[in-house]
Design an enzyme around this catalytic site. Structure first.
Site, PDB file in Angstrom:
ATOM      1  N   ARG A   1      -7.022 -10.951  13.282  1.00  7.33           N
ATOM      2  CA  ARG A   1      -6.824 -11.029  11.816  1.00  7.33           C
ATOM      3  C   ARG A   1      -5.407 -11.531  11.500  1.00  7.33           C
ATOM      4  NH1 ARG A   1     -10.019 -12.267   8.701  1.00  7.33           N
ATOM      5  NH2 ARG A   1      -9.728 -10.895   6.917  1.00  7.33           N
TER       6      ARG A   1
ATOM      7  N   ASP B   1      -3.634  -1.376  12.777  1.00  8.36           N
ATOM      8  CA  ASP B   1      -4.727  -0.782  11.998  1.00  8.36           C
ATOM      9  C   ASP B   1      -4.168   0.406  11.217  1.00  8.36           C
ATOM     10  OD1 ASP B   1      -6.903   0.665  11.092  1.00  8.36           O
ATOM     11  OD2 ASP B   1      -8.145   0.135  12.813  1.00  8.36           O
TER      12      ASP B   1
ATOM     13  N   ASN C   1      -0.552  -3.109  -0.318  1.00  6.94           N
ATOM     14  CA  ASN C   1      -1.787  -3.685  -0.867  1.00  6.94           C
ATOM     15  C   ASN C   1      -3.040  -3.292  -0.083  1.00  6.94           C
ATOM     16  OD1 ASN C   1      -3.491  -6.083  -2.090  1.00  6.94           O
ATOM     17  ND2 ASN C   1      -3.542  -6.307   0.144  1.00  6.94           N
TER      18      ASN C   1
ATOM     19  N   TYR D   1     -12.585   7.308  -3.055  1.00  7.00           N
ATOM     20  CA  TYR D   1     -11.730   6.150  -3.314  1.00  7.00           C
ATOM     21  C   TYR D   1     -10.827   6.405  -4.531  1.00  7.00           C
ATOM     22  CZ  TYR D   1     -10.387   1.423  -4.740  1.00  7.00           C
ATOM     23  OH  TYR D   1      -9.658   0.316  -5.121  1.00  7.00           O
TER      24      TYR D   1
ATOM     25  N   LYS E   1      -6.615   6.356  -5.011  1.00  7.62           N
ATOM     26  CA  LYS E   1      -5.901   5.490  -5.964  1.00  7.62           C
ATOM     27  C   LYS E   1      -5.027   6.315  -6.912  1.00  7.62           C
ATOM     28  CE  LYS E   1      -6.518   2.375  -3.820  1.00  7.62           C
ATOM     29  NZ  LYS E   1      -5.618   1.293  -3.365  1.00  7.62           N
TER      30      LYS E   1
ATOM     31  N   VAL F   1     -12.014  -7.184  -9.571  1.00  2.00           N
ATOM     32  CA  VAL F   1     -12.087  -8.611  -9.246  1.00  2.00           C
ATOM     33  C   VAL F   1     -12.895  -8.856  -7.969  1.00  2.00           C
ATOM     34  CG1 VAL F   1      -9.978  -9.251 -10.466  1.00  2.00           C
ATOM     35  CG2 VAL F   1      -9.821  -8.481  -8.089  1.00  2.00           C
TER      36      VAL F   1
ATOM     37  N   THR G   1     -13.222  -9.750  -4.880  1.00  3.14           N
ATOM     38  CA  THR G   1     -12.795  -9.878  -3.488  1.00  3.14           C
ATOM     39  C   THR G   1     -13.878  -9.240  -2.616  1.00  3.14           C
ATOM     40  OG1 THR G   1     -11.734  -7.742  -3.626  1.00  3.14           O
ATOM     41  CG2 THR G   1     -10.349  -9.659  -4.120  1.00  3.14           C
TER      42      THR G   1
HETATM   43  N1  LIG Z   1     -10.898  -5.875  -5.797  1.00  6.07           N
HETATM   44  C1  LIG Z   1     -10.848  -5.011  -6.807  1.00  6.07           C
HETATM   45  O1  LIG Z   1     -11.653  -5.053  -7.738  1.00  6.07           O
HETATM   46  C2  LIG Z   1      -9.779  -3.960  -6.849  1.00  6.07           C
HETATM   47  C3  LIG Z   1      -9.704  -3.135  -7.966  1.00  6.07           C
HETATM   48  C4  LIG Z   1      -8.718  -2.165  -8.037  1.00  6.07           C
HETATM   49  C5  LIG Z   1      -7.828  -2.021  -6.996  1.00  6.07           C
HETATM   50  N2  LIG Z   1      -7.913  -2.823  -5.901  1.00  6.07           N
HETATM   51  C6  LIG Z   1      -6.956  -2.611  -4.826  1.00  6.07           C
HETATM   52  O2  LIG Z   1      -6.352  -3.837  -4.453  1.00  6.07           O
HETATM   53  C7  LIG Z   1      -5.987  -3.802  -3.071  1.00  6.07           C
HETATM   54  C8  LIG Z   1      -6.499  -5.050  -2.379  1.00  6.07           C
HETATM   55  O3  LIG Z   1      -7.915  -5.023  -2.438  1.00  6.07           O
HETATM   56  P1  LIG Z   1      -8.801  -6.331  -2.277  1.00  6.07           P
HETATM   57  O4  LIG Z   1      -9.724  -6.345  -3.426  1.00  6.07           O
HETATM   58  O5  LIG Z   1      -7.959  -7.506  -1.986  1.00  6.07           O
HETATM   59  O6  LIG Z   1      -9.661  -5.907  -0.992  1.00  6.07           O
HETATM   60  P2  LIG Z   1     -10.111  -6.758   0.279  1.00  6.07           P
HETATM   61  O7  LIG Z   1     -10.438  -8.157  -0.108  1.00  6.07           O
HETATM   62  O8  LIG Z   1     -11.162  -5.935   0.934  1.00  6.07           O
HETATM   63  O9  LIG Z   1      -8.793  -6.812   1.175  1.00  6.07           O
HETATM   64  C9  LIG Z   1      -8.244  -5.623   1.676  1.00  6.07           C
HETATM   65  C10 LIG Z   1      -7.202  -5.958   2.716  1.00  6.07           C
HETATM   66  O10 LIG Z   1      -6.792  -4.732   3.334  1.00  6.07           O
HETATM   67  C11 LIG Z   1      -6.962  -4.873   4.753  1.00  6.07           C
HETATM   68  N3  LIG Z   1      -7.304  -3.606   5.397  1.00  6.07           N
HETATM   69  C12 LIG Z   1      -8.333  -2.788   5.107  1.00  6.07           C
HETATM   70  N4  LIG Z   1      -8.380  -1.764   5.973  1.00  6.07           N
HETATM   71  C13 LIG Z   1      -7.352  -1.963   6.850  1.00  6.07           C
HETATM   72  C14 LIG Z   1      -6.892  -1.255   7.988  1.00  6.07           C
HETATM   73  N5  LIG Z   1      -7.509  -0.163   8.449  1.00  6.07           N
HETATM   74  N6  LIG Z   1      -5.811  -1.726   8.630  1.00  6.07           N
HETATM   75  C15 LIG Z   1      -5.193  -2.853   8.209  1.00  6.07           C
HETATM   76  N7  LIG Z   1      -5.604  -3.573   7.141  1.00  6.07           N
HETATM   77  C16 LIG Z   1      -6.663  -3.130   6.475  1.00  6.07           C
HETATM   78  C17 LIG Z   1      -8.093  -5.855   4.911  1.00  6.07           C
HETATM   79  O11 LIG Z   1      -8.116  -6.375   6.212  1.00  6.07           O
HETATM   80  P3  LIG Z   1      -9.415  -7.210   6.724  1.00  6.07           P
HETATM   81  O12 LIG Z   1      -9.399  -8.463   5.933  1.00  6.07           O
HETATM   82  O13 LIG Z   1      -9.183  -7.379   8.174  1.00  6.07           O
HETATM   83  O14 LIG Z   1     -10.616  -6.352   6.409  1.00  6.07           O
HETATM   84  C18 LIG Z   1      -7.748  -6.860   3.818  1.00  6.07           C
HETATM   85  O15 LIG Z   1      -6.766  -7.752   4.248  1.00  6.07           O
HETATM   86  C19 LIG Z   1      -6.562  -2.495  -2.507  1.00  6.07           C
HETATM   87  O16 LIG Z   1      -5.541  -1.535  -2.408  1.00  6.07           O
HETATM   88  C20 LIG Z   1      -7.575  -2.081  -3.551  1.00  6.07           C
HETATM   89  O17 LIG Z   1      -7.763  -0.684  -3.588  1.00  6.07           O
HETATM   90  C21 LIG Z   1      -8.868  -3.787  -5.806  1.00  6.07           C
END
Ligand SMILES: NC(=O)c1ccc[n+]([C@@H]2O[C@H](COP(=O)([O-])OP(=O)(O)OC[C@H]3O[C@@H](n4cnc5c(N)ncnc54)[C@H](OP(=O)(O)O)[C@@H]3O)[C@@H](O)[C@H]2O)c1
Length: 257
Positions: A37, A55, A81, A153, A157, A184, A186
């Site tokens: 990764r 990790d 993040n 979850y 948060k 969003v 993702t």
């Molecule tokens: N998307 C939304 O709607 C939303 C809403 C509110 C808050 N958030 C917050 O925004 C932040 C980013 O979320 P996102 O939407 O970008 O999610 P995402 O697309 O799933 O990306 C999450 C990132 O965290 C990494 N990650 C997860 N578990 C990990 C671990 N055990 N060790 C190292 N890295 C790890 C993932 O790695 P891999 O790519 O290898 O899996 C990925 O790079 C999070 O904190 C989330 O709670 C998101």
């Protein structure tokens, strides 16, 4: 030019934030959960300075991430993040006997905050769902209750905001804030997400590097570059301290306070 470290920057909002920072001329250190990764992250953001590996569901590997970051020197900003969960159908145990959402979303930012040399600014990714987080802070490892993915979850948060505000209080020389990026599309948010993906990464970048006086504040909660009122429980000093104490007990890592 600022130097910024972003956890979880191989995908989603972390990767988008890294890309924007590089475009703006900043120096960015990426993070991936494993070598593969990490390589993918570096390939997708060619202008990034380097990448650290670990990790974040593992206390041991999270400590190693902090060591790797410190070996690179000091940073102007760290964006916490990386995140997991939201609607996990079952409890996923971490190698330390916690559940992975608590380990990645709550404990890892605590450990990294405590062990990485103090940057000038800290940004913690929270969510609108923190409003529904459990303020009792009981059974943080979800060992005594039937699993509820969205609640677990939401709890983490809430913890992220408590952590951001606790740090703002303990470290007046650091700007420490929390961000709600919106729902969003993702990997985590899923295809049905209704908020603007193009706004999802901008507030954390702004808080990390902007000279705009509105971004140079501390102990605040933001949505789309505007202050938003967080769950009032996040302002309770006793609750903030309770979370820090729990994180210290779980991790064995002491935070300077
Ligand atoms: N998307 C939304 O709607 C939303 C809403 C509110 C808050 N958030 C917050 O925004 C932040 C980013 O979320 P996102 O939407 O970008 O999610 P995402 O697309 O799933 O990306 C999450 C990132 O965290 C990494 N990650 C997860 N578990 C990990 C671990 N055990 N060790 C190292 N890295 C790890 C993932 O790695 P891999 O790519 O290898 O899996 C990925 O790079 C999070 O904190 C989330 O709670 C998101």
């Amino acid at each position: 030019m600022a130097r910024v470290f972003i956890t979880g920057s191989a995908d989603g909002l972390g990767k988008m934030a890294a890309q924007l920072l590089v475009e703006q001329g900043h120096s960015v250190v990426l993070h991936g959960r494993n070598d593969g990764r990490g390589r993918e992250a570096m390939k997708s953001i060619p202008g990034a300075e380097s990448v650290v590996i670990g990790d974040l569901s593992s206390i041991r590997e999270t400590r190693s991430v902090a060591d790797q970051v410190n070996a690179l020197g000091t940073f102007d900003a760290v964006i916490h993040n990386a995140g997991v969960g939201y609607r996990q159908p079952r409890r996923v145990a971490s190698e330390d006997g916690l559940h992975d959402e608590f380990a990645v979303n709550t404990l890892a930012p605590y450990i990294l905050t405590a062990l990485i040399q103090k940057p000038k600014r800290l940004v913690y990714l929270s969510s609108m769902l923190h409003q529904q987080g459990d303020e009792s802070l009981k059974d943080l490892a979800w060992k005594e209750r039937p699993w509820q993915g969205q609640q677990a979850y939401s709890d983490t948060k809430l913890h992220d905001v408590l952590l951001a505000f606790a740090i703002a209080r303990h470290w007046p020389d650091v700007l420490s804030n929390a961000v709600e990026p919106g729902w969003v599309a993702t990997k985590m948010g899923g295809a049905a997400a209704t908020d603007d993906l193009d706004q999802g990464h901008r507030t954390q970048v702004w808080l990390a590097v902007s000279d705009d006086p509105a971004a140079k504040v501390t102990g605040e909660y933001f949505y789309h570059m505007r202050r938003r009122t967080p769950n009032p429980a996040t302002r309770e000093v006793e609750l903030q301290e309770k979370l820090l104490d729990a994180c210290r007990r779980f991790s064995g890592v002491e935070l300077l306070r």
